[in-house]
Design an enzyme around this catalytic site. Structure first.
Site, PDB file in Angstrom:
ATOM      1  N   TYR A 166      -9.861 -19.082  15.530  1.00 13.32           N
ATOM      2  CA  TYR A 166     -11.125 -18.545  15.005  1.00 13.32           C
ATOM      3  C   TYR A 166     -11.551 -19.353  13.777  1.00 13.32           C
ATOM      4  CZ  TYR A 166     -14.378 -15.355  12.672  1.00 13.32           C
ATOM      5  OH  TYR A 166     -15.472 -14.828  12.037  1.00 13.32           O
ATOM      6  N   SER A 181     -22.621  -8.783   4.893  1.00  9.18           N
ATOM      7  CA  SER A 181     -22.080  -9.850   5.732  1.00  9.18           C
ATOM      8  C   SER A 181     -23.247 -10.518   6.448  1.00  9.18           C
ATOM      9  CB  SER A 181     -21.114  -9.262   6.779  1.00  9.18           C
ATOM     10  OG  SER A 181     -20.628 -10.288   7.636  1.00  9.18           O
ATOM     11  N   LYS A 213     -22.585  -3.192   8.430  1.00  6.26           N
ATOM     12  CA  LYS A 213     -23.076  -4.162   7.448  1.00  6.26           C
ATOM     13  C   LYS A 213     -24.604  -4.198   7.411  1.00  6.26           C
ATOM     14  CE  LYS A 213     -19.256  -5.156   5.753  1.00  6.26           C
ATOM     15  NZ  LYS A 213     -18.994  -5.100   4.309  1.00  6.26           N
ATOM     16  N   TYR A 215     -18.720  -3.080  13.232  1.00  4.88           N
ATOM     17  CA  TYR A 215     -18.773  -3.779  11.936  1.00  4.88           C
ATOM     18  C   TYR A 215     -20.205  -4.230  11.616  1.00  4.88           C
ATOM     19  CZ  TYR A 215     -17.775  -7.366   8.408  1.00  4.88           C
ATOM     20  OH  TYR A 215     -17.771  -8.123   7.269  1.00  4.88           O
TER      21      TYR A 215
END
Ligand code: NAP
Length: 257
Positions: free
Chosen positions: A199, A140, A158, A154
């Site tokens: 978002y 990501s 990643k 997260y």
């Protein structure tokens, strides 16, 4: 123009929807045998049916050693080899640091990062025997390049994938196995939709190419990294984000107007 990969076998984890589904369908259209992996068999079967007779659905939780082993065994049983692994399964539940529990942290790390170690380990015997292999991780921009409130676990998972890759790529090079990573920006998937319309609108506004990415955008980069022509590329990253990480601030985009 590129040499055909038809007849090779690819395992795509997290392939029942979103980016993984896009990768599985792109590789299937290129004539590869596709192993469609997710925890939910019924959803993986729908994708395998969409691809056709060259695809099989396998239910496996890739955050567990048993799941990763079952996935690799099913692939060899059905197609006789494993040539390419797209380690794509991942989750992105948001939790601010002040509220995050150790269990939530472990869940994200196990699903996104430990699964890479487990699935790579599970496919290694087949790839080593063949003397050829391609491993493509879905990382990501979040973590390796950027940060976003709510996703510290997260981002760690990643960025951790890339640390894992850089040493694993050295260890696997003598076996003629390459390992690279795609870093998606904001890609319109079922998972991303869960972050809400505000978002998504904010992300679209911050992307120089003015649209969210598609699973196909990521699948095309993965297919290139799997190609014969990418044989001399290992331990590297390709960012596929519509230029999202380029502006040094929102003012850089406002200055266009
Ligand atoms: P998604 O739409 O939520 O799909 C996630 C897939 O992973 C599903 O097939 C899910 O199926 C599977 N999965 C989740 N946990 C699993 C487990 N333990 N074992 C096996 N399969 C599992 O997500 P996505 O947006 O396509 O994201 C896919 C990957 O891209 C993730 O690694 C994510 O971090 C990365 N990524 C996404 C974006 C984005 O904007 N969408 C951006 C950057 C990176 P089951 O629930 O049935 O298991």
């Amino acid at each position: 123009m590129f040499a055909s990969l038809a007849g090779k076998t690819v395992i795509v984890t997290g392939a029942s929807r979103g980016i993984g589904r896009g990768i599985a369908k792109r590789f299937g259209a290129a004539g590869l045998n596709v192993v469609v992996v997710s925890r939910t068999l019924a959803e993986a079967e729908i994708v395998a049916d969409e691809i056709g007779a060259n695809a099989v659905a396998v239910a496996a939780d890739v955050s567990t050693p048993a799941g990763a082993t079952a996935m690799a065994e099913a692939a060899v049983r059905r197609f006789g080899s494993i040539d390419i692994l797209c380690a794509n399964a991942g989750i992105f539940p948001a939790a601010k640091l002040s509220e995050m529990t150790p269990e939530q942290f472990d869940h994200v790390i196990n699903t996104n990062l430990k699964s890479c170690f487990l699935t790579v380990s599970a496919v290694l015997p087949a790839m080593s025997q063949a003397g050829w292999g391609r491993i493509i991780l879905t990382s990501s921009i979040t973590g390796p390049l950027t940060g976003y409130p709510g996703w510290s676990h997260y981002g760690a998972s990643k960025a951790g994938q890339l640390g894992f890759m850089r040493t694993a790529a050295i260890e696997l090079a003598p076996k003629n196995i390459t390992m690279n990573a795609v870093l998606p920006g904001n890609i319109f998937t079922e998972g991303l939709e869960g972050n809400g319309t505000d978002y998504i609108a904010a992300m679209e506004a911050s992307i120089p190419l003015k649209r969210l990415g598609t699973p196909e955008d990521i699948a095309n980069a993965a297919l290139f990294l799997a190609s014969h022509e990418a044989a001399y590329i290992t331990g590297q990253t390709i960012t596929v984000d519509g230029g999202q990480v380029l502006p040094e601030s929102m003012a850089a985009l406002d200055a266009l107007n």
